[in-house]
Every structure is written in C-alpha cells, then in structure tokens.
Write a protein that holds these residues in place. Structure first.
Motif, PDB file in Angstrom:
ATOM      1  N   GLU A 374     -38.040  19.550  17.039  1.00 33.27           N
ATOM      2  CA  GLU A 374     -37.800  18.114  17.251  1.00 33.27           C
ATOM      3  C   GLU A 374     -39.088  17.369  17.544  1.00 33.27           C
ATOM      4  O   GLU A 374     -39.293  16.244  17.126  1.00 33.27           O
ATOM      5  CB  GLU A 374     -36.809  17.938  18.406  1.00 33.27           C
ATOM      6  N   ASN A 443     -21.961   2.689  19.737  1.00 34.62           N
ATOM      7  CA  ASN A 443     -22.493   3.917  20.338  1.00 34.62           C
ATOM      8  C   ASN A 443     -22.216   5.135  19.467  1.00 34.62           C
ATOM      9  O   ASN A 443     -23.054   6.031  19.332  1.00 34.62           O
ATOM     10  CB  ASN A 443     -21.879   4.113  21.725  1.00 34.62           C
ATOM     11  N   LEU A 446     -24.668   4.951  16.393  1.00 35.96           N
ATOM     12  CA  LEU A 446     -26.074   5.174  16.734  1.00 35.96           C
ATOM     13  C   LEU A 446     -26.316   6.575  17.275  1.00 35.96           C
ATOM     14  O   LEU A 446     -27.449   7.047  17.263  1.00 35.96           O
ATOM     15  CB  LEU A 446     -26.532   4.124  17.755  1.00 35.96           C
ATOM     16  N   SER A 447     -25.251   7.248  17.756  1.00 34.67           N
ATOM     17  CA  SER A 447     -25.433   8.621  18.222  1.00 34.67           C
ATOM     18  C   SER A 447     -25.808   9.553  17.074  1.00 34.67           C
ATOM     19  O   SER A 447     -26.364  10.630  17.296  1.00 34.67           O
ATOM     20  CB  SER A 447     -24.144   9.117  18.900  1.00 34.67           C
ATOM     21  N   ILE A 449     -28.070   8.875  15.025  1.00 29.54           N
ATOM     22  CA  ILE A 449     -29.534   8.801  14.981  1.00 29.54           C
ATOM     23  C   ILE A 449     -30.151   9.435  16.216  1.00 29.54           C
ATOM     24  O   ILE A 449     -31.069  10.238  16.129  1.00 29.54           O
ATOM     25  CB  ILE A 449     -29.991   7.331  14.857  1.00 29.54           C
ATOM     26  N   THR A 450     -29.621   9.078  17.399  1.00 30.79           N
ATOM     27  CA  THR A 450     -30.225   9.550  18.648  1.00 30.79           C
ATOM     28  C   THR A 450     -29.948  11.014  18.914  1.00 30.79           C
ATOM     29  O   THR A 450     -30.717  11.682  19.594  1.00 30.79           O
ATOM     30  CB  THR A 450     -29.700   8.720  19.827  1.00 30.79           C
ATOM     31  N   ARG A 451     -28.803  11.518  18.390  1.00 29.36           N
ATOM     32  CA  ARG A 451     -28.387  12.894  18.655  1.00 29.36           C
ATOM     33  C   ARG A 451     -28.352  13.165  20.160  1.00 29.36           C
ATOM     34  O   ARG A 451     -28.768  14.222  20.640  1.00 29.36           O
ATOM     35  CB  ARG A 451     -29.297  13.897  17.954  1.00 29.36           C
ATOM     36  N   ASP A 452     -27.887  12.187  20.892  1.00 30.37           N
ATOM     37  CA  ASP A 452     -27.857  12.265  22.354  1.00 30.37           C
ATOM     38  C   ASP A 452     -26.493  11.797  22.836  1.00 30.37           C
ATOM     39  O   ASP A 452     -25.910  10.863  22.289  1.00 30.37           O
ATOM     40  CB  ASP A 452     -28.956  11.373  22.948  1.00 30.37           C
ATOM     41  N   LYS A 454     -25.964  10.436  25.640  1.00 28.31           N
ATOM     42  CA  LYS A 454     -26.133   9.203  26.415  1.00 28.31           C
ATOM     43  C   LYS A 454     -25.955   7.994  25.492  1.00 28.31           C
ATOM     44  O   LYS A 454     -26.589   7.908  24.442  1.00 28.31           O
ATOM     45  CB  LYS A 454     -27.519   9.150  27.041  1.00 28.31           C
ATOM     46  N   VAL A 456     -26.178   4.337  23.726  1.00 30.03           N
ATOM     47  CA  VAL A 456     -27.225   3.327  23.584  1.00 30.03           C
ATOM     48  C   VAL A 456     -26.878   2.087  24.405  1.00 30.03           C
ATOM     49  O   VAL A 456     -27.703   1.545  25.129  1.00 30.03           O
ATOM     50  CB  VAL A 456     -27.423   2.954  22.098  1.00 30.03           C
ATOM     51  N   TYR A 477     -34.003   3.439  24.375  1.00 30.96           N
ATOM     52  CA  TYR A 477     -33.481   3.113  23.053  1.00 30.96           C
ATOM     53  C   TYR A 477     -33.871   1.709  22.600  1.00 30.96           C
ATOM     54  O   TYR A 477     -33.433   1.264  21.537  1.00 30.96           O
ATOM     55  CB  TYR A 477     -31.955   3.229  23.051  1.00 30.96           C
ATOM     56  N   LEU A 480     -35.709   1.710  19.263  1.00 34.23           N
ATOM     57  CA  LEU A 480     -34.772   2.038  18.181  1.00 34.23           C
ATOM     58  C   LEU A 480     -33.951   0.828  17.785  1.00 34.23           C
ATOM     59  O   LEU A 480     -33.840   0.483  16.610  1.00 34.23           O
ATOM     60  CB  LEU A 480     -33.862   3.177  18.641  1.00 34.23           C
TER      61      LEU A 480
END
Length: 488
Positions: A374, A443, A446-447, A449-452, A454, A456, A477, A480
């Motif tokens: 990553e 959310n 966009l997850s 993209i963020t792969r998180d 948490k 946005v 974020y 982003l």
C-alpha cells in the motif's frame, strides 16, 4: 308502522349512501369528474377510501389510483383487488369488480390501464421482489402473468422512478440492482441489472436505455412537457433533459408543499393538461397552472445513453484481462515444460525463463503495481470520469457543502443539510430518511476508494443540543474530497 320505526329504517338504509357520498376526499371528487385518462400519483398510505370489505391489514399499505374514460379505480396495494367508483344515483360508492383470491405478492407495485386493459407491474411479498407484469382477465376476473424478455426489478422508494407513456404504450423505470431471489447467500449468483429500462407493454420486450445521473426523483404529476418531481423540476425524457421551474412557480409550489395540511404525503396528485392538482383526505385541494414558459433547461441530461457497441464495460474488461493473463500463463508454462523436457543446463534454463518473462506485454506490469504494498502505490487521480460518475448530483452537492464548512473548521447542522437536499419543508420522518440515505450512500461509495471502515462523512453530538447531531468530513479525507468535487 310508527313514525319512530320509519325514522329508524331511514337511518339504517338512507344514511349509508349519504355518508359514502360525503366521505370521499375532495381531490378524488375532482379526479372522478375529469374526462379521459389522468395519470395519478400517490405516496400516501392513509386509508383514503372507505372499503368496508377490505381486511384491516391492507388498509394502510397504500393504493394505486387509475383514472381513464371508463371511470376511477382503486387498487389496494398487496391485494390484487380492483374497486370502481360508482357515481350512479347521485352518490359515491366503491364497487369491487374482481374475484381475486391470492394476495400478499404485490405490495408497492405499479397499477395502470392501457387500451381498456388493467395492468399491475412488480411488487414485493413473501420474501421476494418480483419483476412480473400482470394483466387483468375480464372473463375470469383474476390476474394473468405476461411473458417478458427479461426479469427487471423495480421498487417504490426514493429511487423508484417510473414513467407511463400512454401514447406509445411503454413503461419506463429505474431498475434496482438486486437479484430476483433476495435470500441467496451469494448476491452475485444472478446477473444484476440496473439502469433505465423501457418496456414495450404489448410486445413484452425490455430495452436498456442507459444510466440515470440522479435517481432520487419522487414524481407528483405528468405534465404535457414531462414529469414534475417534488424537487421543483421537470424530467423531459423525450429530449433527455432536466428542467427547473421558474422562481415564481417554485415559490407557489413550495407554499403548497409546506402547508400544514401536507405534513404527510398527499393522497393524490396529478395534472390535467397544464394544471397541477394536489389534495389530502379532508381539506379542499390545491391547484396551480404551469406553462411551458416556466421551464428552464438546466443543460443536465436525465440519463447517460448506452455506450456504442463494441466498447467494453467494467465487467467485460475484467473478464478480457483474465483471459489474456490465462493465455500468457499457459504460454509461460509451455515454455518451461519444453525447457525442462529437453533437460538443458541450468544456464540454458535461466536464459529461456528470462526470455519468456521479458516477452510478456505491458498488462503484466500493471499486475505488479496492483500487488505492490500500500505504501508504494502512487496517488490516484480522483478527478477521472469514473470517480465523478460515482456520486449522483444530490450527493455531490451535499459533499461539496460539507467540504466547504469543514475547510472553514465548521460543523454542519441538520437544518443546513435539509436545505441543501431540498427537504426542509417535508415531514421530520422524510427529512431523517433522506439525510440518512444520502450520507450513507456517499460513505459507501467513497469506501471503495479509501478502503477504510472509517466513514468520510461523520457526525458528532451538538454541544448546544445533545439530542441533535452535526456533520463534518474527517481531516484525513479532505484532500480526497477536494479532488472528487473538482476543487483541484
């Protein structure tokens, strides 16, 4: 017979028809008095008509109202029943005309009539969402299923857009991306179909038109120039354009929507020519004239047409890449097998292997980039077309509004969000649902993209009112979001 007995008989037999005549909502009286076909919309689940034989559990599930030259009809959701308004002898009475036995399979369905034939499309029930088109058989007085070219699903919710074209005998709707069997463990077990589809009702053939840029349209009337939605816009599907109404008309409609009598969805709304009507169960209805001059073209298309034939979509491109990689792997394996069979020296084996690897085309390099840690990945350009298409219009507007406040180190209140998404005059329940749906959708997308885990867009309790929340974008974020909304 005494006068007392006569009075009692009059009360029993004479008061009933009178109460039926008095009990019909004013908006339905207006609708029944109109001539010809009128497309009626109803989001309400109130018991809007007195159907004495309708089981109580169906009385608050909503209704389809169908009006044509033969009269006014009511389809209680989930039942398959048809009631016609009888206005003979100067009274209003609902008369059931069907013998439907089975029920519970078509909640939230679309009911309509074309060429003197009643139709019912889709619906939910018994743990399943169906994409079935049914026609009413006047001889058996029951419903028959019609064969269709595909199984397309639709659901009556905030994305439940549909358009009935009575002239061309077509039904256009926004399909939902769900398999036909919702209880399957694997959600990809069946092909998911989403986008804008058009059904030729007579032929039973579906045609995919493209993808809607914004699906959150609640239609309230069919005007001569398009569909009027609850966000003061008109969808002109014929010319694929979205128009907004003039400020003067917007103000008048806003005054109607924000009236106390429309705290809940109206039981019926429709347009007769260029006059828009809206009414609830008890009070006088409202009306407003909307002319073509009140339409202002925004330059925004309603949907993106399909790409020309030959271009690969995401799924096809991924499959094509897998095929190429499989071929290359087989080719490499064959080279190694021949080298081993010939029993060359270690130096020769190394030479063959190196030559084979160097002969691989560029796609193998992209795989190395995907497999890289990553920390070694290069930043993604979030202004690409794919990312911009990820969010719908309302989602982009809300995200930009939250970004501007977060950039100024400000929290965004619930009231501010309600104004941005255009629900400040709706009921508290609708406001809460629309906020939750939009923020949840942002959310979720966009997850990718963020792969998180948490989100946005997050929230915290207000310092002034601990019962309320305020929203913000997490600082990590901000860059982003800045790229997605096109600030950079």
């Amino acid at each position: 017979m005494s006068k007392r007995c006569l009075f009692l008989l009059f009360f029993i037999f004479g008061y009933g028809p009178f109460s039926l005549g008095q009990g019909i909502p004013p908006i339905l009286k207006k609708l029944s008095s109109s001539k010809g076909t009128v497309l009626v919309y109803s989001q309400s689940k109130q018991s809007l008509v007195d159907l004495s034989d309708l089981p109580a559990n169906f009385s608050t599930e909503g209704y389809n109202l169908v009006k044509d030259s033969s009269g006014l009809y009511v389809f209680p959701q989930g039942t398959g029943r048809i009631y016609q308004l009888d206005i003979s002898q100067g009274r209003y009475r609902w008369q059931r005309i069907d013998d439907t036995y089975y029920s519970g399979y078509n909640f939230n369905s679309i009911g309509f009539r074309l060429d003197s034939v009643f139709y019912s499309f889709g619906g939910q029930g018994f743990w399943n969402t169906n994409g079935t088109l049914r026609s009413y058989n006047v001889f058996s007085r029951q419903w028959d299923a019609i064969q269709l070219s595909e199984n397309i699903h639709w659901r009556k919710n905030k994305d439940g857009f549909f358009f009935l074209d009575t002239a061309n005998k077509t039904l256009t709707l926004n399909a939902i991306p769900t398999p036909s069997h919702e209880m399957l463990k694997n959600g990809n077990a069946e092909q998911r179909k989403e986008g804008l589809y058009r059904l030729d009702v007579n032929a039973g053939n579906w045609t995919r038109m493209g993808r809607m840029s914004d699906t959150a349209h609640i239609i309230v009337a069919t005007l001569p120039w398009g569909l009027l939605d609850d966000n003061f816009g008109v969808l002109d599907l014929v010319n694929n354009r979205y128009c907004k109404l003039s400020n003067q008309i917007r103000s008048k409609i806003n005054a109607i929507f924000s009236s106390n009598k429309y705290a809940d969805p109206a039981i019926a709304s429709f347009a007769i020519d260029s006059v828009f009507y809206m009414g609830n169960q008890f009070q006088p209805y409202d009306s407003l004239v909307i002319s073509q001059a009140d339409l202002i073209d925004t330059g925004i298309p309603i949907y993106t047409p399909l790409e020309p034939p030959g271009l690969l979509d995401d799924v096809e491109a991924e499959s094509f890449l897998l095929v190429i990689l499989g071929f290359l792997s087989s080719f490499l394996g064959l080279l190694l097998y021949k080298a081993k069979k010939a029993q060359p020296t270690p130096a020769a084996v190394e030479t063959v292997y190196t030559s084979a690897v160097e002969s691989l085309p560029a796609p193998n390099d992209s795989l190395k980039a995907v497999a890289a840690p990553e920390s070694e990945k290069h930043p993604i350009s979030f202004r690409s077309t794919r990312i911009l298409e990820l969010l719908e219009e309302r989602e982009r507007l809300l995200l930009e509004f939250l970004f501007n406040h977060s950039a100024d180190e400000r929290l965004t209140s619930i009231d501010e969000i309600n104004k941005v998404i255009g629900v400040q005059h709706r009921s508290v329940e609708i406001q809460k649902r629309m906020r939750s749906d939009l923020i949840g959708s942002i959310n979720q997308k966009l997850s990718i993209i963020t792969r998180d885990k948490k989100p946005v867009v997050d929230k915290q309790r207000s310092e002034f009112d601990r019962r309320s929340f305020e929203y913000f974008i997490h600082p990590p974020y901000m860059e982003l979001v800045d790229k997605i909304i096109g600030k950079k």
